[in-house]
Design a protein around this motif. Structure first.
Motif, PDB file in Angstrom:
ATOM      1  N   LEU A  61       0.856  -1.183   0.000  1.00 41.79           N
ATOM      2  CA  LEU A  61       0.000   0.000   0.000  1.00 41.79           C
ATOM      3  C   LEU A  61       0.892   1.232   0.000  1.00 41.79           C
ATOM      4  O   LEU A  61       1.833   1.328   0.795  1.00 41.79           O
ATOM      5  CB  LEU A  61      -0.926  -0.007   1.217  1.00 41.79           C
ATOM      6  N   GLU A  62       0.584   2.140  -0.937  1.00 38.69           N
ATOM      7  CA  GLU A  62       1.399   3.325  -1.117  1.00 38.69           C
ATOM      8  C   GLU A  62       0.943   4.456  -0.202  1.00 38.69           C
ATOM      9  O   GLU A  62      -0.253   4.587   0.064  1.00 38.69           O
ATOM     10  CB  GLU A  62       1.331   3.791  -2.578  1.00 38.69           C
ATOM     11  N   HIS A  63       1.904   5.242   0.267  1.00 38.70           N
ATOM     12  CA  HIS A  63       1.614   6.449   1.035  1.00 38.70           C
ATOM     13  C   HIS A  63       2.539   7.555   0.540  1.00 38.70           C
ATOM     14  O   HIS A  63       3.455   7.304  -0.228  1.00 38.70           O
ATOM     15  CB  HIS A  63       1.808   6.187   2.526  1.00 38.70           C
ATOM     16  N   ALA A  84       9.302  -1.318  -5.962  1.00 33.69           N
ATOM     17  CA  ALA A  84       9.404  -0.291  -7.011  1.00 33.69           C
ATOM     18  C   ALA A  84       8.022   0.251  -7.358  1.00 33.69           C
ATOM     19  O   ALA A  84       7.855   1.430  -7.655  1.00 33.69           O
ATOM     20  CB  ALA A  84      10.072  -0.875  -8.256  1.00 33.69           C
ATOM     21  N   HIS A  85       7.017  -0.643  -7.314  1.00 36.97           N
ATOM     22  CA  HIS A  85       5.634  -0.250  -7.622  1.00 36.97           C
ATOM     23  C   HIS A  85       5.133   0.800  -6.623  1.00 36.97           C
ATOM     24  O   HIS A  85       4.677   1.877  -7.013  1.00 36.97           O
ATOM     25  CB  HIS A  85       4.757  -1.512  -7.583  1.00 36.97           C
ATOM     26  N   GLU A  86       5.256   0.479  -5.342  1.00 37.31           N
ATOM     27  CA  GLU A  86       4.724   1.397  -4.332  1.00 37.31           C
ATOM     28  C   GLU A  86       5.506   2.713  -4.327  1.00 37.31           C
ATOM     29  O   GLU A  86       4.950   3.781  -4.087  1.00 37.31           O
ATOM     30  CB  GLU A  86       4.731   0.752  -2.939  1.00 37.31           C
ATOM     31  N   TYR A  87       6.807   2.627  -4.603  1.00 40.18           N
ATOM     32  CA  TYR A  87       7.633   3.840  -4.628  1.00 40.18           C
ATOM     33  C   TYR A  87       7.243   4.734  -5.812  1.00 40.18           C
ATOM     34  O   TYR A  87       7.230   5.959  -5.702  1.00 40.18           O
ATOM     35  CB  TYR A  87       9.110   3.446  -4.707  1.00 40.18           C
ATOM     36  N   PHE A  88       6.893   4.119  -6.941  1.00 34.65           N
ATOM     37  CA  PHE A  88       6.471   4.886  -8.120  1.00 34.65           C
ATOM     38  C   PHE A  88       5.166   5.641  -7.834  1.00 34.65           C
ATOM     39  O   PHE A  88       4.914   6.711  -8.377  1.00 34.65           O
ATOM     40  CB  PHE A  88       6.287   3.944  -9.317  1.00 34.65           C
ATOM     41  N   HIS A  89       4.360   5.075  -6.947  1.00 36.04           N
ATOM     42  CA  HIS A  89       3.122   5.759  -6.542  1.00 36.04           C
ATOM     43  C   HIS A  89       3.396   7.068  -5.793  1.00 36.04           C
ATOM     44  O   HIS A  89       2.482   7.884  -5.635  1.00 36.04           O
ATOM     45  CB  HIS A  89       2.292   4.854  -5.639  1.00 36.04           C
ATOM     46  N   LEU A  90       4.630   7.270  -5.311  1.00 36.88           N
ATOM     47  CA  LEU A  90       4.984   8.562  -4.708  1.00 36.88           C
ATOM     48  C   LEU A  90       4.538   9.699  -5.615  1.00 36.88           C
ATOM     49  O   LEU A  90       4.092  10.747  -5.147  1.00 36.88           O
ATOM     50  CB  LEU A  90       6.507   8.666  -4.559  1.00 36.88           C
ATOM     51  N   PHE A 132      -3.241   4.977 -13.386  1.00 30.73           N
ATOM     52  CA  PHE A 132      -2.552   5.060 -12.099  1.00 30.73           C
ATOM     53  C   PHE A 132      -2.019   3.707 -11.644  1.00 30.73           C
ATOM     54  O   PHE A 132      -0.916   3.634 -11.104  1.00 30.73           O
ATOM     55  CB  PHE A 132      -3.467   5.717 -11.060  1.00 30.73           C
ATOM     56  N   GLU A 133      -2.751   2.631 -11.884  1.00 29.16           N
ATOM     57  CA  GLU A 133      -2.228   1.321 -11.505  1.00 29.16           C
ATOM     58  C   GLU A 133      -1.534   0.615 -12.677  1.00 29.16           C
ATOM     59  O   GLU A 133      -0.541  -0.070 -12.490  1.00 29.16           O
ATOM     60  CB  GLU A 133      -3.341   0.433 -10.941  1.00 29.16           C
ATOM     61  N   GLY A 134      -2.070   0.784 -13.901  1.00 31.41           N
ATOM     62  CA  GLY A 134      -1.485   0.100 -15.058  1.00 31.41           C
ATOM     63  C   GLY A 134      -0.101   0.642 -15.391  1.00 31.41           C
ATOM     64  O   GLY A 134       0.858  -0.120 -15.555  1.00 31.41           O
ATOM     65  N   TYR A 152      -7.610  -3.943 -14.207  1.00 32.35           N
ATOM     66  CA  TYR A 152      -6.992  -2.720 -14.757  1.00 32.35           C
ATOM     67  C   TYR A 152      -5.498  -2.680 -14.461  1.00 32.35           C
ATOM     68  O   TYR A 152      -4.756  -1.948 -15.093  1.00 32.35           O
ATOM     69  CB  TYR A 152      -7.695  -1.456 -14.247  1.00 32.35           C
ATOM     70  N   TYR A 153      -5.027  -3.459 -13.495  1.00 34.12           N
ATOM     71  CA  TYR A 153      -3.579  -3.583 -13.283  1.00 34.12           C
ATOM     72  C   TYR A 153      -2.957  -4.298 -14.493  1.00 34.12           C
ATOM     73  O   TYR A 153      -1.998  -3.833 -15.082  1.00 34.12           O
ATOM     74  CB  TYR A 153      -3.271  -4.430 -12.050  1.00 34.12           C
ATOM     75  N   LEU A 154      -3.545  -5.443 -14.809  1.00 27.97           N
ATOM     76  CA  LEU A 154      -2.964  -6.310 -15.839  1.00 27.97           C
ATOM     77  C   LEU A 154      -3.086  -5.703 -17.235  1.00 27.97           C
ATOM     78  O   LEU A 154      -2.091  -5.497 -17.932  1.00 27.97           O
ATOM     79  CB  LEU A 154      -3.660  -7.677 -15.772  1.00 27.97           C
TER      80      LEU A 154
HETATM   81 ZN   LIG Z   1      -0.508   0.154  -7.098  1.00 29.07          ZN
END
Ligand SMILES: [Zn+2]
Length: 513
Positions: free
Chosen positions: A155-157, A184-190, A218-220, A288-290
């Motif tokens: 979970l991103e914050h 890397a995924h959660e960090y990219f959400h920064l 945002f997720e893809g 929508y992720y995939l």
């Molecule tokens: Zn995500």
């Protein structure tokens, strides 16, 4: 309630026995909580400063990305408070700096973990992401890592992340890759979703669901970059990157729901669909992720093709960051408009097909980097696709296909749309008892059907709500269900250069076997 200007004190207890990134967990070894599951919300108090004092057992530390005033944690407002998960425990944090910003790693749960490697690899990923956006947008960052028996998630914050990962998978090279891509995924959400965010989520409405058609972006896009950035950080060979992309394409093509639900609809209905999957989800919905990840790679290659490698999806992300910082919010058509600007050409045909239709995606952008999408039959139950066939054409005989997937054991999880099992009237939740009069479990049923020829008729006995039912199923030819990317035979110089610009390695780099 009217306190008539007087201070009030409210006491409540929280049941904390769920170890997930969204909830709270307290036991003899630590305490973790996500503020959204812990703190009261009130419109009146939302914009006031919030303080948290933690009365921890002796020897335990408090880990949180919030500012401190003495031992108090201080948040500028409620949004920041609930966006800052808190870990309390006896752990010693690992530390590093990336782009001059201090980072902490706090791990809970025993595992065979190489702490130096963990620190070094995460630092490389953070540096690569900071470089892409021209610096980091926060003053400190906290990785909270929970190593468990089987859970997985992140979970991103805005200044931290909580990562949950199965401890025994960390010791395999594939598991380590998976862990790094999760981080890397959660960090990219920064940037992508925590700061560049849909206009419909600004400000968050805590009282009801928030709809947006932009989750594919945002997720893809984030899912696309999570692999690509681990590759760019030098932690995943190009051949492995392409294999993982092939595995994602295999999963997409193994999901009949891609022909039923558009990516736009998948985004908007995530509240009732994505997080509430049922036995028919594979037939009726797409993640929508995939699909978003595959659309993101095609969009990147489309921009590179249109601009002769002068621009890429990186430029789109930087433009979005510049145009929609923090509270601005991206309008529903904002990503598409910005993408056309970056590509220097109108991409509405691309987006109409990819986002708003259920038509099969146009894979021609892979040509730009000298690759073609191919399909073959899966060669074993553990075959996830992504690689060229291992068996020679003569070694592969036609195999019978049933078209049902199983939960562990003998219970049918899903009957694939249009499959022999569906045509014969096999139902989800049927419990398989026997094939042609002999007892089987799910895995044995599938492998025995594959030993038979397409066109053979088999008799399957199932228990349906305690009643024995016998069904005749006419097997069909096992479909070519494994996707992989193959290099074109005679690449042009432009294709080689585009491949190299995309993956950061020469076209001729020897591939590890
Ligand atoms: Zn995500």
């Amino acid at each position: 309630m009217d306190a008539k200007g007087k201070r009030i004190r409210l006491r409540y207890r929280v049941y904390a026995n769920e170890l997930s990134v969204r909830t709270s967990h307290l036991d003899a070894t630590h305490g973790y909580f996500n503020g959204a599951s812990m703190f009261f919300y009130s419109d009146d108090f939302r914009n006031l400063e919030q303080r948290v004092a933690i009365d921890a057992p002796r020897g335990w530390n408090v880990f949180c990305a919030l500012d401190r005033d003495g031992s108090d944690l201080v948040a500028a407002n409620y949004d920041e408070l609930v966006d800052s998960p808190i870990e309390v425990g006896p752990q010693t944090p690992l530390e590093f700096r990336a782009a001059d910003v201090p980072h902490q790693i706090v791990v809970w749960g025993e595992a065979q973990l190489d702490k130096a490697k963990l620190t070094a690899d995460l630092q490389k990923i953070c540096e690569v992401e900071a470089q892409m956006f021209g610096g980091l947008p926060m003053k400190r960052y906290l990785f909270l890592i929970y190593l468990t028996d089987k859970g997985r998630g992140g979970l991103e914050h805005k200044s931290s992340t909580s990562l949950l990962f199965p401890r025994f998978q960390l010791i395999t090279s594939k598991g380590w890759e998976d862990f790094l891509t999760l981080a890397a995924h959660e960090y990219f959400h920064l940037w992508n979703v925590k700061r560049i965010k849909p206009k419909s989520l600004v400000p968050f409405n805590y009282a009801e669901e928030n709809y947006t058609g932009l989750l594919w972006a945002f997720e893809g896009i984030t899912s696309y970059y999570d692999n690509l950035l681990v590759r760019r950080a030098g932690l995943m060979p190009a051949a492995r990157y392409l294999a993982r992309l092939g595995e994602a394409l295999t999963t997409l093509h193994g999901t009949p729901g891609r022909g039923v639900q558009t990516l736009l609809d998948a985004s908007v209905s995530s509240w009732i669909k994505h997080y509430r999957p049922d036995e028919n989800s594979a037939n009726s919905a797409i993640s929508y992720y995939l699909k978003g990840e595959i659309v993101a790679v095609l969009l990147d290659l489309e921009i590179r093709r249109a601009t002769l490698n002068q621009r890429s999806l990186d430029d789109l992300m930087r433009l979005l960051w510049k145009r929609y910082p923090e509270q601005r919010g991206v309008p529903e058509d904002g990503v598409e408009k910005a993408a056309s600007e970056v590509a220097g050409t109108d991409l509405s045909v691309f987006f109409d097909r990819s986002i708003r239709s259920t038509e099969e995606l146009d894979y021609s952008p892979f040509q730009h980097v000298g690759l073609e999408l191919k399909f073959r039959v899966k060669e074993s139950p553990t075959d996830r696709g992504g690689s060229a066939p291992r068996l020679k054409p003569g070694e592969l005989k036609a195999r019978g296909w049933l078209g049902a997937t199983f939960k562990s054991g003998s219970t049918i999880a899903c009957v694939v749309e249009g499959s022999p099992a569906m045509n014969a009237g096999v139902y989800a939740d049927d419990e398989v008892i026997a094939l042609d009069g002999y007892r089987v479990d799910g895995a044995t049923l599938v492998s025995r059907c594959e030993e038979k020829a397409p066109g053979d008729v088999v008799s399957i006995t199932v228990s349906r709500q305690d009643r024995l039912v016998e069904l005749k199923v006419k097997l069909e030819n096992k479909p070519a269900d494994a996707a992989y990317l193959q290099r074109v035979e005679h690449p042009t110089d432009l294709q080689k250069a585009a491949y190299s610009a995309w993956l950061g390695v020469p076209w001729d780099e020897p591939t590890p076997s």
